[in-house]
Scaffold this motif. Structure first.
Motif, short mmCIF file in Angstrom:
data_model
loop_
_atom_site.label_atom_id
_atom_site.label_comp_id
_atom_site.label_asym_id
_atom_site.label_seq_id
_atom_site.Cartn_x
_atom_site.Cartn_y
_atom_site.Cartn_z
N LYS A 145 33.76 42.70 46.77
CA LYS A 145 32.72 43.79 47.27
C LYS A 145 31.19 43.35 46.75
CE LYS A 145 31.68 48.69 47.57
NZ LYS A 145 30.35 48.66 47.19
N ASP A 146 31.18 42.71 45.66
CA ASP A 146 29.82 42.27 45.10
C ASP A 146 29.45 41.18 46.05
OD1 ASP A 146 29.30 44.12 43.20
OD2 ASP A 146 30.31 42.81 41.61
N GLN A 147 30.47 40.11 46.35
CA GLN A 147 29.99 38.93 47.24
C GLN A 147 29.51 39.40 48.66
OE1 GLN A 147 33.80 36.92 46.52
NE2 GLN A 147 32.56 35.13 45.46
N THR A 148 30.35 40.50 49.21
CA THR A 148 30.37 40.75 50.60
C THR A 148 29.30 41.91 50.77
OG1 THR A 148 31.75 42.30 50.79
CG2 THR A 148 32.53 40.30 51.18
N GLY A 149 28.88 42.66 49.95
CA GLY A 149 27.78 43.65 49.91
C GLY A 149 28.66 44.93 50.64
N SER A 150 29.93 44.98 50.86
CA SER A 150 30.52 45.89 51.46
C SER A 150 32.07 46.35 51.19
CB SER A 150 30.25 46.06 52.96
OG SER A 150 31.07 44.80 53.67
#
Length: 219
Positions: free
Chosen positions: A35-40
């Motif tokens: 989630k940190d990498q994709t932002g979502s």
């Protein structure tokens, strides 16, 4: 209102240390993007053979002209099922099942051995006799489930039990987890993935106990 624990999970949990059928592709899952990498959202991926864990065999698995997994009628995998205790037998067939009242039974699940560790592939496990196919057809059974990785020995090439069941209209559910389930009647749901052209699929199999008063209705 939804009530927790009405259904009993009889599915082998898919983990990265689950030992597959010898030579088959092992199950592997990882979070490919966090989630940190994709932002979502977290985004996972998996690799696996289709006969991993608790799974349904499609007839195409052992017959080139047989149904693929996406062609199997889902209603075959939903409905009344009888769990029977047949532990203590190395082979299971007509003789071992004749002592059970199978009138009105269309799905039968075999508790055939106590598997101490479901993650390890068993060195030995009970298999089915060839005469089980005609016997189940006589009784009107169209689905058999087993807590073993296969209905045939691990080194079988002829797959005689698979073919005997197929020729008599009986579908095969394998690698159930029945150690914690008492013999008796249950509602079963064990739906496979709709994999186009697939020779099998993992399932999420669950049971729910049903009253004795409705166990003879054939549904």
């Amino acid at each position: 209102m939804w009530k927790k624990n009405q259904w009993i999970d009889v599915t082998m949990r898919l983990t990265n240390d689950l030992e597959p059928w010898p030579g088959d592709t092992p199950f592997s899952y990882q979070v490919r993007l966090t989630k940190d990498q994709t932002g979502s959202a977290n985004i996972g991926e998996l690799t696996t053979g289709v006969h991993v864990g608790t799974h349904l065999d499609a007839p195409f698995h052992y017959d080139n002209a047989g149904e693929t997994i996406d062609e199997i009628d889902p209603s075959l995998l939903i409905g009344k099922a009888l769990v029977v205790d047949v532990r203590g037998h190395k082979k299971i067939g007509r003789q071992e099942l004749e002592r059970f009242d199978l009138d009105g039974v269309s799905r039968i699940l075999l508790h055939s051995f106590d598997r101490p560790n479901s993650k390890c592939f068993p060195e030995n496990y009970p298999v089915l006799r060839e005469d089980i196919g005609p016997f189940l057809k006589e009784k009107g059974v169209h689905l058999i489930g087993t807590d073993c990785p296969s209905v045939d020995p691990v080194d079988s090439k002829a797959m005689t039990a698979h073919h005997a069941l197929y020729e008599n209209g009986v579908y095969i559910l394998e690698n159930l987890v029945l150690n914690h389930v008492e013999a008796g009647f249950y509602q079963l749901i064990a739906l496979p993935l709709a994999i186009q052209g697939g020779d099998g699929s993992p399932v999420r199999a669950v049971l729910k106990s049903i009253p004795v008063s409705i166990t003879k209705d054939g549904h």
